[in-house]
Design a protein around this motif. Structure first.
Motif, PDB file in Angstrom:
ATOM      1  N   LYS A  72       1.861 -20.577   5.155  1.00 44.53           N
ATOM      2  CA  LYS A  72       0.599 -21.137   4.664  1.00 44.53           C
ATOM      3  C   LYS A  72       0.407 -20.682   3.233  1.00 44.53           C
ATOM      4  O   LYS A  72       0.347 -19.481   2.966  1.00 44.53           O
ATOM      5  N   HIS A  73       0.364 -21.640   2.332  1.00 47.11           N
ATOM      6  CA  HIS A  73       0.169 -21.305   0.924  1.00 47.11           C
ATOM      7  C   HIS A  73      -1.221 -21.743   0.493  1.00 47.11           C
ATOM      8  O   HIS A  73      -1.664 -22.840   0.830  1.00 47.11           O
ATOM      9  N   PHE A  74      -1.905 -20.860  -0.217  1.00 48.42           N
ATOM     10  CA  PHE A  74      -3.157 -21.244  -0.872  1.00 48.42           C
ATOM     11  C   PHE A  74      -2.857 -21.229  -2.362  1.00 48.42           C
ATOM     12  O   PHE A  74      -2.843 -20.176  -2.980  1.00 48.42           O
ATOM     13  N   GLY A  75      -2.609 -22.399  -2.926  1.00 49.08           N
ATOM     14  CA  GLY A  75      -2.190 -22.450  -4.324  1.00 49.08           C
ATOM     15  C   GLY A  75      -0.878 -21.703  -4.461  1.00 49.08           C
ATOM     16  O   GLY A  75       0.087 -21.997  -3.763  1.00 49.08           O
ATOM     17  N   ALA A  76      -0.866 -20.701  -5.330  1.00 54.86           N
ATOM     18  CA  ALA A  76       0.366 -19.956  -5.537  1.00 54.86           C
ATOM     19  C   ALA A  76       0.483 -18.787  -4.563  1.00 54.86           C
ATOM     20  O   ALA A  76       1.506 -18.137  -4.486  1.00 54.86           O
ATOM     21  N   VAL A  77      -0.575 -18.527  -3.803  1.00 55.69           N
ATOM     22  CA  VAL A  77      -0.572 -17.372  -2.900  1.00 55.69           C
ATOM     23  C   VAL A  77       0.079 -17.755  -1.575  1.00 55.69           C
ATOM     24  O   VAL A  77      -0.294 -18.750  -0.958  1.00 55.69           O
ATOM     25  N   ARG A  78       1.047 -16.952  -1.178  1.00 59.26           N
ATOM     26  CA  ARG A  78       1.667 -17.196   0.119  1.00 59.26           C
ATOM     27  C   ARG A  78       1.011 -16.279   1.140  1.00 59.26           C
ATOM     28  O   ARG A  78       1.435 -15.152   1.343  1.00 59.26           O
ATOM     29  N   ALA A  79      -0.043 -16.782   1.766  1.00 60.81           N
ATOM     30  CA  ALA A  79      -0.800 -15.961   2.706  1.00 60.81           C
ATOM     31  C   ALA A  79       0.041 -15.660   3.932  1.00 60.81           C
ATOM     32  O   ALA A  79       0.006 -14.563   4.479  1.00 60.81           O
ATOM     33  N   VAL A  80       0.785 -16.647   4.393  1.00 61.36           N
ATOM     34  CA  VAL A  80       1.734 -16.452   5.479  1.00 61.36           C
ATOM     35  C   VAL A  80       3.046 -17.035   4.984  1.00 61.36           C
ATOM     36  O   VAL A  80       3.090 -18.153   4.484  1.00 61.36           O
ATOM     37  N   ASP A  81       4.105 -16.236   5.097  1.00 63.20           N
ATOM     38  CA  ASP A  81       5.350 -16.608   4.440  1.00 63.20           C
ATOM     39  C   ASP A  81       6.503 -16.629   5.443  1.00 63.20           C
ATOM     40  O   ASP A  81       7.031 -15.589   5.798  1.00 63.20           O
ATOM     41  N   ASP A  82       6.841 -17.787   5.904  1.00 63.27           N
ATOM     42  CA  ASP A  82       8.008 -17.992   6.763  1.00 63.27           C
ATOM     43  C   ASP A  82       8.032 -17.026   7.946  1.00 63.27           C
ATOM     44  O   ASP A  82       8.854 -16.120   8.008  1.00 63.27           O
ATOM     45  N   VAL A  83       7.135 -17.262   8.878  1.00 67.24           N
ATOM     46  CA  VAL A  83       7.001 -16.381  10.027  1.00 67.24           C
ATOM     47  C   VAL A  83       7.502 -17.101  11.279  1.00 67.24           C
ATOM     48  O   VAL A  83       7.136 -18.245  11.518  1.00 67.24           O
ATOM     49  N   SER A  84       8.359 -16.433  12.031  1.00 64.74           N
ATOM     50  CA  SER A  84       8.845 -16.994  13.295  1.00 64.74           C
ATOM     51  C   SER A  84       8.825 -15.917  14.364  1.00 64.74           C
ATOM     52  O   SER A  84       9.417 -14.858  14.174  1.00 64.74           O
ATOM     53  N   PHE A  85       8.102 -16.155  15.425  1.00 66.11           N
ATOM     54  CA  PHE A  85       8.194 -15.258  16.585  1.00 66.11           C
ATOM     55  C   PHE A  85       7.568 -15.925  17.795  1.00 66.11           C
ATOM     56  O   PHE A  85       7.012 -17.024  17.698  1.00 66.11           O
ATOM     57  N   GLU A  86       7.702 -15.269  18.931  1.00 63.47           N
ATOM     58  CA  GLU A  86       7.173 -15.820  20.181  1.00 63.47           C
ATOM     59  C   GLU A  86       6.148 -14.842  20.756  1.00 63.47           C
ATOM     60  O   GLU A  86       6.291 -13.634  20.619  1.00 63.47           O
ATOM     61  N   ILE A  87       5.122 -15.398  21.371  1.00 69.58           N
ATOM     62  CA  ILE A  87       4.165 -14.553  22.094  1.00 69.58           C
ATOM     63  C   ILE A  87       4.288 -14.901  23.568  1.00 69.58           C
ATOM     64  O   ILE A  87       4.252 -16.071  23.943  1.00 69.58           O
ATOM     65  N   ARG A  88       4.474 -13.865  24.384  1.00 74.69           N
ATOM     66  CA  ARG A  88       4.735 -14.103  25.805  1.00 74.69           C
ATOM     67  C   ARG A  88       3.449 -14.385  26.558  1.00 74.69           C
ATOM     68  O   ARG A  88       2.378 -13.922  26.184  1.00 74.69           O
ATOM     69  N   ARG A  89       3.593 -15.107  27.644  1.00 73.16           N
ATOM     70  CA  ARG A  89       2.442 -15.450  28.478  1.00 73.16           C
ATOM     71  C   ARG A  89       1.827 -14.188  29.087  1.00 73.16           C
ATOM     72  O   ARG A  89       2.535 -13.350  29.638  1.00 73.16           O
ATOM     73  N   GLY A  90       0.533 -14.048  28.945  1.00 74.74           N
ATOM     74  CA  GLY A  90      -0.167 -12.944  29.596  1.00 74.74           C
ATOM     75  C   GLY A  90      -0.082 -11.622  28.887  1.00 74.74           C
ATOM     76  O   GLY A  90      -0.520 -10.611  29.405  1.00 74.74           O
ATOM     77  N   GLU A  91       0.462 -11.594  27.696  1.00 72.88           N
ATOM     78  CA  GLU A  91       0.555 -10.291  27.030  1.00 72.88           C
ATOM     79  C   GLU A  91      -0.603 -10.081  26.062  1.00 72.88           C
ATOM     80  O   GLU A  91      -1.264 -11.018  25.634  1.00 72.88           O
TER      81      GLU A  91
END
Lengths: 327, 368
Positions: B16-35
């Motif tokens: 997620k980029h806001f203008g030139a700011v990369r607030a979230v930068d290439d994130v990949s992961f999984e969240i397990r059910r019920g955790e």
């Protein structure tokens, strides 16, 4: 405890100079500070509102005898407004009074104001909404732009509508020049609609600001919460935004309704004979008709009617809110 | 990409980029059910932005978010199987507590009685019985928090998103709410995604924690593994306090690495990384409470460095000694449990001490 700590303190206070004692009193009493802050306003209000109002109330119990005032107290003026008689009908409603014109004009004024107020609030709301939620960078500019019509005098704005709607006015000559009509339209000016249009334009800016303030105050996370809990934009508006901006809508409506009921400049200029309002009649009593006591009685009659309607309105809104809370 | 059955959220290259700011930068992961999953990081690290992407208040510039297997790139927040507990709680001021809680149930087509029943149950569950008819402004902070939780949970979301929900509470209340939150999560079995900047909160509550910095996820692990085996200096430094010894690898045997840390000597660290090169620039990290302070020279075995006590701070349950070690800019911090009353009567300032720790306590980190 109080006497133990209070005793020496008071004694000590007496020994200090007056200015210090006054300052101590000022610092201690929030009420006193409040009253001092209010003093200029209270003075103005007293001299320019309470005193004339009392004078008017007194006058309404006098009688006009040709060029002199009879100072004996009497209810004759009020009786002349509501004295039963053959009467007349207005909008199908019978007005069984000897001089029905006063009551008819009052009801007509209230209705015209009500229509104008409704149109104004309905137009002001989207504008206020836009400035509060959509105009992100230029809010101040928008607010200034809204006040631009107020930079010219009220009278000039009324005249402007005369120029626009008149027989040889902008609208008629425009329509003729593009060939839509051949003869000027006569129904544009000098009727209740013209009064309502003019009032709407004159008072719109005043209505936008209270609504804007109430919208601006809404915590944006409340809107996100509503969306998060399953509301689409429209539903969210009806369930959160509108109820939370209601105080602004109410104050806008009152701010427009109350002064427009008694307006006489606009009906006198653009209303013609059919657009006449109660203010016109009252003004005539103080002018050409030279019957101040009757004019005063009519004014008070109108004020009571407006007060009653405002109270009814506020009671209705308040009641609604209480019901919503209880459900 | 692996999409195992028990993952309820998966992020694939989300940015997620806001203008030139990369607030979230290439994130990949999984969240397990019920955790109970926490996003932990300093303010401005992108954790709240990531949560807003999950809730649907913002949409990613790149990448895809899948919730329950469904791509979310065109799903507005009001159609997502998520509910949010806001940092400000966002309690509707014009509605009563019961109306607030029942807010999200309206569109589920419940009858008036069913709705009242659900709200009643939620009130009971959150220990708010009797508060139903109160106005929002009559509530204390703790109660507002419960209302916000109840309002979100009553909708039975697949994922509950919590944005620093305990941040506004005072310390005692926060600790009590932490325990309650954990029990609540176990009893309802809903996946919680919890955003916090408070590392203790994250450690005590979460099954797994993602540590974020500058829009990136540095490490995702259980609390214990994050604390004991951080994978980089940033994580080690952010969670708890850590002593760092910069040096280079002198020798590698099976299972251990010897690191030369200059004047202080050599340190022995367990080898957990696969490829360790001789001479590589590395950092050895040891937690303050793993370091023992010896007042006399220890027997020459294991890690030991000599220093002088420069400062001491008494914290009640423990004392921190700050030890100056030759060749090191930062003082080494040693946490010493005050197991006995008034034991620390020895004049410690300026004393020469020996710091020791077991080989297994230290972690080898790449140099940054």
């Amino acid at each position: 405890m109080a006497s133990v700590t209070g005793g020496p303190l008071v004694g000590h206070a007496r020994s200090r100079p007056l200015s210090q004692r006054f300052r101590a009193l000022l610092l201690r009493s929030e009420a006193l500070r409040g009253y001092i802050l209010l003093t200029p306003t209270l003075l103005v209000m007293f001299l320019l509102l309470v005193v004339p109002l009392c004078g008017m109330i007194a006058f309404s119990f006098f009688t006009q005898v040709y060029f002199d005032i009879d100072f004996t107290l009497t209810l004759k003026n009020y009786w002349s407004i509501i004295k039963p008689g053959a009467g007349n009908t207005y909008l199908g409603i019978p007005f069984p009074f000897e001089t029905p014109v006063y009551t008819i004009l009052l009801v007509k004024s209230l209705l015209m104001s009500l229509v104008a107020t409704s149109v104004i609030v309905l137009m002001a709301y989207p504008m206020a909404y836009f400035i509060a939620f959509r105009a992100t960078n230029h809010k101040f500019l928008w607010l200034v732009l809204i006040t631009v019509p107020l930079w010219t005098s009220y009278l000039l704005r009324v005249f402007a509508w005369k120029v626009i709607l008149g027989h040889n006015g902008v609208l008629n000559s425009g329509l003729i020049s593009i060939g839509v009509i051949e003869e000027p339209l006569g129904f544009l000016l000098y009727n209740p609609a013209a009064v309502i249009i003019t009032l709407t334009h004159a008072w719109l800016a005043f209505a936008i600001l209270p609504i804007y303030v109430s919208l601006e105050k809404i915590d944006r996370s409340l809107l996100e919460a509503a969306t998060d809990l399953g509301d689409s934009k429209l539903i969210r508006f009806l369930r959160v935004t509108l109820p939370l901006s209601l105080p602004g809508v109410i104050s806008s409506a009152l701010m427009v309704f109350i002064p427009t009921v008694g307006d006489y400049v606009t009906p006198a200029q653009v209303g013609g004979t059919s657009g006449i309002m109660i203010g016109t009649i009252i003004q005539r009593q103080f002018g050409a008709a030279n019957n101040w006591p009757l004019g005063s009685a009519l004014s008070i009659f109108m004020m009571l009617a407006v007060t009653a309607i405002v109270c009814l309105f506020l009671w209705g809104v308040g009641n609604d809110r209480i019901k919503a809370r209880g459900a | 990409m692996v999409n195992n059955e028990d993952s309820v959220i998966s992020l694939r290259g989300v940015a997620k980029h806001f203008g030139a700011v990369r607030a979230v930068d290439d994130v990949s992961f999984e969240i397990r059910r019920g955790e109970f999953f926490s996003l932990l990081g300093p303010s401005g690290c992108g954790k709240t932005t990531l949560l807003r992407l999950l809730a649907g208040f913002d949409f990613p510039t790149q990448g895809e978010i899948l919730i329950d297997g469904q791509p979310m790139s065109s799903v507005p927040p009001y159609k997502r199987p998520t509910n949010t507990v806001f940092q400000s709680y966002a309690i509707f001021p014009h509605l009563s507590v019961a109306e607030n809680i029942g807010y999200g149930l309206r569109k589920k087509g419940l009858s008036k009685r069913e709705l009242a029943e659900s709200v009643h149950q939620a009130l009971e569950q959150m220990k708010l019985a009797g508060y139903g008819s109160r106005a929002a402004h009559q509530l204390s902070g703790g109660h507002r928090q419960r209302v916000a939780l109840a309002r979100a949970l009553v909708c039975r979301p697949k994922v509950l998103l919590l944005d620093e929900p305990l941040g506004a509470l005072d310390r005692k209340l926060r600790e009590a709410m932490q325990i309650e939150l954990r029990q609540l999560q176990r009893s309802v079995g809903i996946t919680f995604v919890f955003v916090t900047h408070d590392q203790e909160e994250a450690l005590s509550l979460s099954d797994r924690i993602a540590v974020m910095s500058k829009g990136r996820v540095l490490q995702i692990d259980s609390a214990a593994r994050l604390y004991e085996v951080p994978n980089c200096r940033l994580v080690a430094d952010f969670i708890g306090s850590m002593n760092f010894f910069d040096g280079s690898i002198k020798c590698v045997d099976n299972g251990h690495v010897i690191v030369d840390v200059g004047p202080a000597g050599s340190l022995c660290v367990p080898k957990i990384q696969k490829n360790v090169e001789l001479g590589a620039e590395v950092t050895v990290a040891v937690r303050p409470e793993k370091v023992h302070i010896e007042w006399r020279a220890p027997k020459p075995k294991g890690n030991a460095i000599v220093g002088r006590i420069a400062d001491e701070s008494y914290l009640g349950d423990r004392s921190h000694y700050y030890v100056e070690v030759p060749g090191m800019i930062r003082r080494v911090c040693v946490a010493h449990q005050n197991a006995e009353r008034f034991r620390r009567s020895i004049e410690s300032h300026g004393r020469q001490v020996w710091l020791t720790w077991s080989t297994e306590s230290a972690v080898l980190l790449p140099r940054e």
